[in-house]
Structure formats: structure tokens, C-alpha cells
Design an enzyme around this catalytic site. Structure first.
Site, PDB file in Angstrom:
ATOM      1  N   SER A 159      26.169  16.330  -4.236  1.00  0.00           N
ATOM      2  CA  SER A 159      26.975  15.211  -3.771  1.00  0.00           C
ATOM      3  C   SER A 159      27.019  14.065  -4.772  1.00  0.00           C
ATOM      4  O   SER A 159      28.066  13.471  -5.007  1.00  0.00           O
ATOM      5  CB  SER A 159      26.433  14.681  -2.442  1.00  0.00           C
ATOM      6  OG  SER A 159      26.557  15.659  -1.438  1.00  0.00           O
TER       7      SER A 159
ATOM      8  N   ASP B 113      -8.500   4.267   1.889  1.00  0.00           N
ATOM      9  CA  ASP B 113      -8.354   5.289   2.926  1.00  0.00           C
ATOM     10  C   ASP B 113      -7.267   4.905   3.932  1.00  0.00           C
ATOM     11  O   ASP B 113      -6.513   5.759   4.395  1.00  0.00           O
ATOM     12  CB  ASP B 113      -9.682   5.610   3.628  1.00  0.00           C
ATOM     13  CG  ASP B 113     -10.502   4.381   4.020  1.00  0.00           C
ATOM     14  OD1 ASP B 113     -10.098   3.252   3.691  1.00  0.00           O
ATOM     15  OD2 ASP B 113     -11.558   4.566   4.656  1.00  0.00           O
TER      16      ASP B 113
ATOM     17  N   LEU C  55       0.814  -1.223   0.000  1.00  0.00           N
ATOM     18  CA  LEU C  55       0.000   0.000   0.000  1.00  0.00           C
ATOM     19  C   LEU C  55       0.846   1.272   0.000  1.00  0.00           C
ATOM     20  O   LEU C  55       1.981   1.287   0.471  1.00  0.00           O
ATOM     21  CB  LEU C  55      -0.957  -0.029   1.189  1.00  0.00           C
ATOM     22  CG  LEU C  55      -2.076  -1.067   1.031  1.00  0.00           C
ATOM     23  CD1 LEU C  55      -2.880  -1.212   2.323  1.00  0.00           C
ATOM     24  CD2 LEU C  55      -3.009  -0.688  -0.113  1.00  0.00           C
TER      25      LEU C  55
ATOM     26  N   PHE D  49      20.740   6.098   1.746  1.00  0.00           N
ATOM     27  CA  PHE D  49      19.379   6.630   1.768  1.00  0.00           C
ATOM     28  C   PHE D  49      18.467   5.990   0.725  1.00  0.00           C
ATOM     29  O   PHE D  49      17.250   6.166   0.773  1.00  0.00           O
ATOM     30  CB  PHE D  49      19.394   8.152   1.623  1.00  0.00           C
ATOM     31  CG  PHE D  49      20.258   8.825   2.662  1.00  0.00           C
ATOM     32  CD1 PHE D  49      20.381   8.277   3.938  1.00  0.00           C
ATOM     33  CD2 PHE D  49      20.981   9.972   2.372  1.00  0.00           C
ATOM     34  CE1 PHE D  49      21.191   8.871   4.903  1.00  0.00           C
ATOM     35  CE2 PHE D  49      21.795  10.577   3.321  1.00  0.00           C
ATOM     36  CZ  PHE D  49      21.902  10.023   4.589  1.00  0.00           C
TER      37      PHE D  49
ATOM     38  N   GLU E 208      12.707  10.097  -0.943  1.00  0.00           N
ATOM     39  CA  GLU E 208      13.265   9.019  -1.758  1.00  0.00           C
ATOM     40  C   GLU E 208      12.193   8.069  -2.282  1.00  0.00           C
ATOM     41  O   GLU E 208      12.334   7.502  -3.373  1.00  0.00           O
ATOM     42  CB  GLU E 208      14.310   8.234  -0.965  1.00  0.00           C
ATOM     43  CG  GLU E 208      15.565   9.030  -0.609  1.00  0.00           C
ATOM     44  CD  GLU E 208      15.407   9.879   0.652  1.00  0.00           C
ATOM     45  OE1 GLU E 208      14.340   9.825   1.288  1.00  0.00           O
ATOM     46  OE2 GLU E 208      16.364  10.601   0.995  1.00  0.00           O
TER      47      GLU E 208
END
Lengths: 607, 607
Positions: free
Chosen positions: B330, B144, B114, B376, B351
Site C-alpha cells: 500500500s 521490570d 518507559l 497508523f 509500528e
């Protein structure tokens, strides 16, 4: 107010000094927030620096962890680190790392991956309100760029819904990100509108005006809602060479002497931070745990045994708390919700917030169990990584692992969870195959340090162990072992049952095979595996997981120390599954008893 | 309107029929949204079912992928699957999986985890607006409960900021989650307030009133903003045995005949869905790529070579697009931003949205490069997993990998990225050590299928390869090889340079050692590794990564096929690093040349 300005300048001087000494680090991101932190330290923080583990201390989290020099300058101003240590920033062996970690006793959690400090702060605030029942406040310094992280909005929503008025987000709106202007610059109205829609009180301030800042903190404490202080600041404030400059991110100032002079030179203000009334220790010894027990031969899903064990833990241990990502019917955490509603936290489908809340709670001495589908724990992977960096103790549980879930299809199958968890620093990976084993391991996790991951199975499996048996971390259970075994089958979880079937079939055909139930995937019982390999010369690993990074690779790793190299066949899920019955899935994936038998025959034919 | 109601009932009948046949699947979650989808299919969707790859087709994404039976019922109503196939739902071999995947030509991306469909929809909408320049609309059916996912709020924010009025979120507010009521029930005002604060137009409707729904879709097309239709619905609507029931989630209805009768029996409506004006093919052949070249001996960071190669790719290939998570200074993606701003997408520090946007863009035929710090990318791990399930082609780049970044500390170091990426279905893992190799691999990724991951290094490393050399996926580069080699050192990226230093030192001491640069970590060049192992009997692996799940384990896996087992020593980052200089980090982690030399000596002493 003049004193507060002076303190702000002192923090700035120390920020530029330590980053210049290191020739590394984020000077400008500290300079922007110096006045915010000066006012907090001098007038609002309640903290016993001599006893950082005092439960009733306020919590201060730098969600913008790269502003660590500012945090360290605050510690220096509080007299808890000396100037020599301050100047050790970012050097080998120093506790003052590039981003804060709990190697410093005044730091509770590791930050530096943006968007994590506020969700963890929500965990502290929940603990303060619902578990500790203490008045400590939670202060989180946030950057404006990190507001783009969805995890921040999970945190805002969760805090707003719970009206966590013990939580204050200090948002340093310096309007510059790593590579240029932020999305909204100094338009704090944008943030305010959203935050109010999420149930937060907001205060807009000039982030360099101590009087406005001071009033905002007071307002935060009295608002009755979680409060966000939206502080308009200048990145690099106070040092004209870098103030408001786009290319000054993540660097020391170019000229230290000039900067210190411009900041008015060094000062030697020491702040005597007052503490709250101590709440004393946090000892919650509990009673002996009476785990549920199951009769061998019964068919029980390990997820169900997990849920039942959790209730038993909750009965005996007052520090056990449970967090759910709105799948507690499936994970069986719902059993705990009914038995111990006061220690059950519904985080809705927000896995990042769920794990972050647990990180905050464990830092307060609670023992959080966190469960969702194994596949969906990946949603919080970076939070789990950072929990490892922060030496957190977490009990994570992934249900519905593997193709054996059946018809739901690959989106719901955790097939890379073992591979993802094994490299997490200080992690333990447990994968039980029956209900008694699950109950024991669920209990063992409570006191086991680090990130513990337990993998459970959707469908019912036969109970094969007596309830009295113990299952230590790092152990294994050997079945069907004999002197003349020709093959060793290493399995875990659902595949243990396939391996036992295969071993029985092979034995009937004159091929004695032993089965190793490697329920402790990490640390693996390497000695037992090596012993079996040495005796049989043939090892088959079989797992309901991709062939990469799971049990098979753990076995290969253990065998690098083996004296004689055995033949090894790794069985794992080789192709993308779709929907099918559980048995069809195991067969189609090549990890059922027939695949094991085929692999054993192939090995025997080769040698 | 009566016809629309009839169509809604037909969809419901098919939902209950196929889930009942499968005795599995989410009937009630389809029943709630049936009227919403009936009106969409009959009156607003523009789609050429005979040509699903037509660029100008609208896109329909079921973000609530568990409502797949409703999607399949729509396909049946559009005449594109027959009743027999509909009833194959969730059975072995069927394309109608538990959750939608692109095995069906009318499904562009996999959903079922989801909170992913809407961010991917943002990717389609960005492509339609800024890349395809076509008027197709993107419709996303959301639940929802999934609005609790931070990724949804990343998507809402991104769409709002870009005023993506070609995007409509149809939110099925059925007020029941998996384990009980949702956080806000039918209080759609809560959602509306937040969404408006994020720049969305909202329309509140009775989700079972075709007239209101129809007006809302028209309003969405004309609003000039992304529009969310907040539809109050009843979970299980139309079947009184389950309607509004808390314990009916994820199950078929109890009595099929009764349910079908209550729904008015089977119907045989076929909807003739109109198409938009075809835009034709999407051929963007481009020109030959003129990669940057570097002189051997030069010191260039691989991240820099990546950025420069990216510009060259952009110059030659019109389908290359680049996405950034606000770290382009970077990662060096900033070079592309300056050269090709029209194909550069700033996703800010979000991300999940960044990867999801790329998933949408690649489904439209674009070639997205996505870069952030290796650490990350873990933020989007579940999105990457699902991209694998959906057979997406992605170019992912993780910079600042390993301890060699130096002073920033562990929060910024990707140390588990290789372990996390190797098990991703259909993935390729590349880890170059010099600038020319990086440029070539960056280019190779563009046409390589599946999830390609490139790992880059922060600091400058010497160029060791000629610019003309080729570096095929699955290949390796062997250095210092001789007939009498006693040791083989397998390295990649930064450790190649340490391995070369170690080999030179060992050679001086009379220990000839070869070095294998395994830049293709997956697929690994197993033949070369096995050959080296057979010749030397001694293998040392060395990587700037935890010892688990990375290059060392890939080598162990390759050696399971070796005829004679070599002695293997795996060198990886053994303990949690802190801040230090890059060289200190490599030394402290035990992965520098001295550690390799020690390992070689230890192996030689043992044999």
C-alpha cells in the site's frame, strides 16, 4: 456438521457477493474465517439480535475489522439485515462500512486499526467478571498478522493474569499478510508456546473443520482460562482463483459467478441465535455528588483535586470506574483505589490496554476515568482516535502537563497533548487552573458525551474560585474586566495565575488588562474571546504547551469570525526545555507573568 | 570481585549525592541497578569515551531513563564528567537532565518514556548486524515495570526472530513500581518463560552479586541469541532508610550523611574503559540522485511516486534504509524492498518497534524512511514525540491520508496526522499534490534535519509540475495569480486539484482566484500567504483533514502577522465520514471544488 459447512459456504457466498458488488473490500480475509464464524453463530454465540443492548448478550468483536463482509454475512444469516442492505456494503450512506462501526446496533466498538479488538475485548471481559457480574462471553476474531502488535500482548498478559475465562480469542491463522507470508506462517506452535506462557489455554484446530472448531469452543468455555483458538486456515478458502494467493489481499474475487458456483451457489439458511437470560436494564442513577470544596487562597494541585473529586464521584455514582497505568501515586487516582478498590483497575504500564479496557467498559454502560501522565496518553493515541470513530464516551485525564512539572525534564512533560486531543472526533478538552474548578469539571465529564480530556498540573496552585461557582463546558471565567481594558490575556491552567499576576502588574502601570480563563479549550468560549478582542483590540494567549495546536490556535480559530481583527500574540513553549525548577521553567519557556507583560508592552508600542 | 563491589558502592554514593543535592530524582531506582552497571562498566562495556561517535563503540541505553543518576555516576567513574557537573544534576542549564538526552555526547537517544529503550536498542542491534557489520554490542538497562508495555514485547519478538545476539537486556527486577509491588514481584521465572518463547536466552542472577553478574554478561556474549539478564535486586539497595520501601520511589534519600556513611563513604575509583578496534568514519557520500520524472497530465498516485523516488534514492545513496509495518504494498515501500532488499527491514504490524528501530539506525548515521498508513503512525506517537526530544532525524511517511481513500472508511483515514505532527519538536510537515513534487520532497527529506513527515495520497492525481521544478522546504507554488484576484485558495495534496478546478470555474464567472499549493505545511510559506491575503482580502483554506490543527490553522497562524486581516474561511472534514467513492467523500466532507466555489461566493456576498 454438514449444516455448519453449508452455513460456512453461505457466509462465503455473501462475502464474495457484497465485495464484488462494491468492487472493494477484503474478500479473502473473510473467506478464511467463514467456518470459524459459522460454528460460532450457529452453536455458541448467545445474543438477542432484537435487543442488542441487553447487558447479558455475548460480545463479538472483529479485531480483524477488515473481515467486515463476513460479519455482515453473519448478520444476514441471523436475519437482522436483508440482502439489499448486505449489497449496500461500502456505498455512500450504508451502515455497512468498510470496517465495522457502532452505526450498526450489533457492533459495540469500531475496529479496523489492527491490534485493538482484543484489548477492547479484555475490557468487556473485565466488565462481565468484575462489574456486571454476568455470564456473557466475549468472542474476538483476530488475524495472525495483528499478533505482532504489542497491544495484543498487553491484552494477552492482562487477560491471562486475571484468568478471564469468559474471553475467547479466535485466531484466524491464514498465514498471509498484506504483502506476503506472515512471520510464522502456519506454525501455530510458536503462538501456542507464547500464549501459554501468558496464562492462556490454547487449542490448535483445522479452521475449516466444523467438528474441531465446535469442540474448541466448548473447550474454551470449560477451560477456566482465557482461551485462544489457533485455527489454521487458507486465505481465500473456497474460491480457487484466490485461495492461498499472495496478491489477492483486499480485493474482490475476479469472477463472481465462477466463485459462487464453486461455493455451491446461494443458500438461504437463517440461524436462530438463542439469547442468555436477560439481565434487564443497567440503570445506576446514583445520588447527588458531594464534591470536595476548597477555600480560596489555599494552595492545592489540580491533580490532587481531581483525585479527591474522583472519590466523591465514586461515593455517589455506582457506574464510575477508574483505570490506572501504574502511576496512581502521581495522578492521584490512587485515592479512588483506596476508597473503591472494587471499581479500580490496575493496568500496569500498558496505556494501550488501559484505554482499550475503558472503551470496552463504556460500551457496557460504565463510566471509566483513565489517567496517566499527559505525555504518556500519547502511547494510546491510535486507540483514542478509534474510540472517536466508535463514538465512545471516555474520561481521559493527563497529569504532569507542561514545563511547570519542573526538574523531571521534557520526556515527562505533556506539551503536545492539547494539539493531539483537539482534532479527535467529538472531543472536549478541559484545562482547569484551580481545585474547585477541577472538582467541578471532573464531575461534569462523567455525563458529558464523547472523548473528554482533562489536563491537570503537578504543582500546587492557589484556589481562586468559590466552591459554589459553576464551570460549564464551553464557558470561561473573566477576571479584572473593565470598560477601558487595553489588552485581553487568554490563559488556561497554570498560566491563568501568571496572567493574573501580569494583569495586576500592568494595571499598576496604568494598562488595564482583562484575563480570560479558558478552562474549556474545546469547545472554546469564542463569544467571550471575540467580545474581549473587539473591546481591547489586543489579545495575548499564553499556554504551557508548544505554540502549535493548543489554546493559542483555538483562539485564532475563534477570531476568524471576529468583525475587526485584533492584534494577537501567542505565547507558548518556544524551545526544548530541560530540567529546572518550575518557576525557572515558566520563565525560560517565555510563558510567565514577565513574558506576558513584555508581550503587552510590545503590542501597545506597536499601536 | 571486591573491586566491583566497591565500584557499585561508589556509584550508589554518587546517586544519592546528586539526587540529594537536586532534592529531586530517582535515587532508589539507581541504587537497585548499581552492581549491574558497575560490572558492565568495569569488565564488559567497550567504549571510547573520548570519541563517542566512533561507530564501533558499544551502545548503552537506559530504557529505565529515570535511573539517570546511575548513568551519570557511571560517566563520573569513567572520568568523563567531573564531580561539579555530577552535582549539577536536574538544575537549570545542566546537561544532566532528569532523564537522559543526547545533549550528553555519550547518550545516543532520549529515554524517560518507559518501554522505548529496548525497541531502540533493537534498532542499534539491527544496524550493527545488517548495516554497519561491526561487532559492537548493545546493552539496555530495563526496569521490570516497563515489561508491561507492548512495545517491549514487540522488541523481544523482533530481536528473537532476528537472533540479535549482539543485544543484551539487563532487567533490573527490583519488584517495586511507582505505586507499589510490580505484577510479578521477584518471580523471574514468569519473565524467563515468556522470553524463551520469544527466542531469547535468559540468565537469572542475584543482581547484587558481582560474580553472578559477570558470568551472565560473558554468557550473553556467547549465547548466540539475544540475552536477557533477569536480575533480582532490591530497590534502594544499600541505604536501609529506603531499601525495599514502597514509598521511596522518585525521591532522594532522607539523610545524605547517614546514607553515604552506610555505603562506606565516598570513593575515587576511575574506570579505564577499553575501546573496540576503531572502524573509523561513516562517510557515505553517494552519487547524485536520479529521481523518477513524470509527464504533466499523467495520472500518478503520490504514494507511487514516493515508492519510485525511494528506489532512486537507494540507488544513489548507500545510507538510505527503509522500514515497513507490513503494508508495503500500500505505501509502495515494497518497490525499495525489491530493489534493495539488504537495506529493507520488515517490522510487521508493530509500528512502535518500526519507529524505534529507525531511531536507533539514525543514531548510527543511517537515513531511515518509515512508512505506514498515516492513521497508523499514531500508534507510535509517543515514540515520535520522544524522537523529537532526542533530536533524531527521521523520515516518516503516512499514506492513505484523508477521506479521499474512499471506501475503506474512517478507521483507515489519517485525519489528524497533520495536527499531531505539527507540534512535534523540530518537525517538518510536507504534503505533495503531484508525482514530481513528491519525488523531489522524498529526496529533500533525506538531508533535512529533525522529524520530517510526508503525507501521501492513495488515488492517482494529475501531474501538474514539470520534473525540473524545485520544491524547497518552506516554499509554496502559486497558480492562477493575477493583479485583480479577489480570493486566495490555500490547499495542499489532494485539495490542490479541487482548488484549481474551483479557480477555473470562478474565473469563468468573473471571479479571479489564485491558488497556493502549500506543500510545505510546516514551515509554511507565510510570506506568500500574507501577500495573497493582502492583495485579495479573502482567504479560503481547504484540506483533507479535520478542520482543527492542520493547514487551515497553520494559515491562521501565519496571518497573525498580517497587517490587514483578511476574511478567512477554513474548509476541512466537518463530520465523521463513512464508506463512499473518493469523489463522494470529498463532496460529502465539504472539501471539493463545489465547496470551495460556495465558500468564495459566500465571502464575496459578505463584502
Amino acid at each position: 456438521m454438514q449444516e455448519l459447512s453449508e452455513l460456512g459456504q453461505q457466509l462465503r457466498v455473501d462475502v464474495v457477493r457484497c465485495t464484488h458488488k462494491a468492487q472493494s473490500g477484503h474478500a479473502t480475509s473473510g473467506l478464511s474465517a467463514a467456518d470459524l464464524m459459522a460454528v460460532l453463530l450457529a452453536r455458541h454465540l448467545r445474543y438477542d439480535f432484537a435487543d442488542p443492548h441487553e447487558p447479558n448478550n455475548d460480545r463479538l468483536i472483529f479485531s480483524k475489522g477488515h473481515a467486515s463482509p463476513l460479519l455482515y454475512a453473519m448478520f444476514a444469516a441471523a436475519g437482522t439485515i436483508d440482502d439489499e442492505e448486505l449489497l449496500s456494503y461500502r456505498t455512500l450512506g450504508s451502515r455497512l462500512e468498510g470496517h465495522p462501526t457502532p452505526r450498526l446496533p450489533w457492533v459495540d466498538v469500531a475496529t479496523g486499526s489492527l491490534g485493538q479488538g482484543l484489548p477492547i475485548g479484555v475490557g468487556f471481559a473485565l466488565a462481565g467478571r468484575y462489574l456486571d457480574h454476568l455470564p456473557y462471553r466475549v468472542w474476538v476474531l483476530c488475524g495472525d498478522s495483528e499478533l505482532a502488535e504489542g497491544s495484543m500482548w498487553e491484552a494477552f498478559e492482562h487477560a491471562g493474569q486475571n484468568r478471564l475465562d469468559n474471553l475467547t480469542a479466535v485466531i484466524d491463522v491464514n498465514a498471509l499478510g498484506q504483502r506476503g507470508p506472515t512471520r510464522y506462517g502456519w506454525d501455530t506452535t510458536v503462538y501456542a508456546t507464547r500464549l501459554r506462557a501468558l496464562g492462556w489455554h490454547t487449542v490448535d484446530v483445522d479452521g475449516h473443520d466444523p467438528e474441531q472448531i465446535d469442540r474448541a469452543y466448548t473447550e474454551a468455555a470449560e477451560s477456566g482460562e482465557p482461551t485462544a483458538i489457533l485455527a489454521r486456515t487458507v486465505k481465500g478458502k473456497g474460491v480457487s482463483a484466490v485461495a492461498g494467493a499472495e496478491d489477492a489481499h483486499g480485493k474482490p474475487v475476479p469472477d463472481l459467478d465462477e466463485a459462487v458456483a464453486e461455493l455451491g451457489g446461494r443458500r438461504s439458511i437463517t440461524v436462530d441465535v438463542p439469547a442468555r437470560a436477560p439481565a434487564g436494564g443497567h440503570a445506576m442513577p446514583g445520588e447527588p455528588v458531594k464534591l470536595p470544596s476548597y477555600e480560596p487562597g489555599q494552595e492545592v494541585a489540580t491533580r490532587t483535586a481531581y483525585g479527591e473529586a474522583l472519590v466523591a464521584l465514586g461515593d455517589a455514582l455506582p457506574d464510575v470506574v477508574v483505570l490506572d497505568g501504574e502511576v496512581s501515586d502521581s495522578t492521584r487516582a490512587g485515592y479512588f483505589a483506596r476508597a473503591h478498590p472494587d471499581r479500580f483497575f490496575q493496568c500496569y504500564i500498558a496505556e494501550q490496554q488501559m484505554v482499550a479496557a475503558a472503551v470496552g467498559m463504556q460500551a457496557r454502560g460504565w463510566t471509566p476515568y483513565v489517567a496517566t501522565f499527559a505525555a504518556f496518553l500519547g502511547r494510546a493515541y491510535d486507540f483514542i482516535r478509534m474510540a472517536g470513530v466508535g463514538r465512545a464516551d471516555l474520561q481521559l485525564v493527563g497529569s504532569h502537563a507542561g514545563v511547570s512539572i519542573g526538574k523531571d525534564g521534557p520526556s515527562q512533560m505533556g506539551l503536545e497533548d492539547i494539539a493531539a486531543f483537539r482534532p479527535i472526533y467529538g472531543s472536549t478538552v478541559l484545562y482547569p487552573c484551580d481545585a474547585n474548578q477541577t472538582a467541578h469539571l471532573t464531575s461534569t465529564m462523567a455525563a458529558h458525551p464523547g472523548i473528554c480530556y482533562l489536563r491537570t498540573t503537578r504543582g500546587a496552585t492557589p484556589v481562586i474560585y468559590e466552591a459554589e461557582r459553576s464551570f460549564p463546558v464551553g464557558g470561561s471565567c473573566v477576571h479584572r474586566a473593565g470598560e477601558n481594558d487595553l489588552v485581553a490575556i487568554v490563559a488556561a491552567g497554570i498560566t491563568v495565575h501568571e496572567a493574573l499576576k501580569a494583569a495586576d502588574h500592568l494595571a499598576e502601570q496604568g494598562v488595564p488588562a482583562r484575563v480570560i480563563d479558558a478552562y474549556s479549550v474545546k469547545p472554546l468560549d469564542g463569544e467571550t474571546v471575540r467580545d474581549a478582542a473587539a473591546r481591547t483590540g489586543r489579545v495575548i494567549t499564553v499556554e504551557d504547551h508548544w505554540p502549535t495546536g493548543g489554546l493559542g490556535d483555538a483562539v485564532l480559530d475563534a477570531l476568524t469570525d471576529a468583525h475587526a481583527a485584533p492584534r494577537v500574540t501567542k505565547l507558548g513553549v518556544a524551545s526544548m526545555p530541560a530540567s529546572a525548577e518550575p518557576d525557572e521553567q515558566l520563565h525560560h519557556a517565555g510563558i510567565d507573568s514577565s513574558a506576558i507583560i513584555d508581550a503587552a508592552r510590545a503590542q501597545l508600542n506597536q499601536s
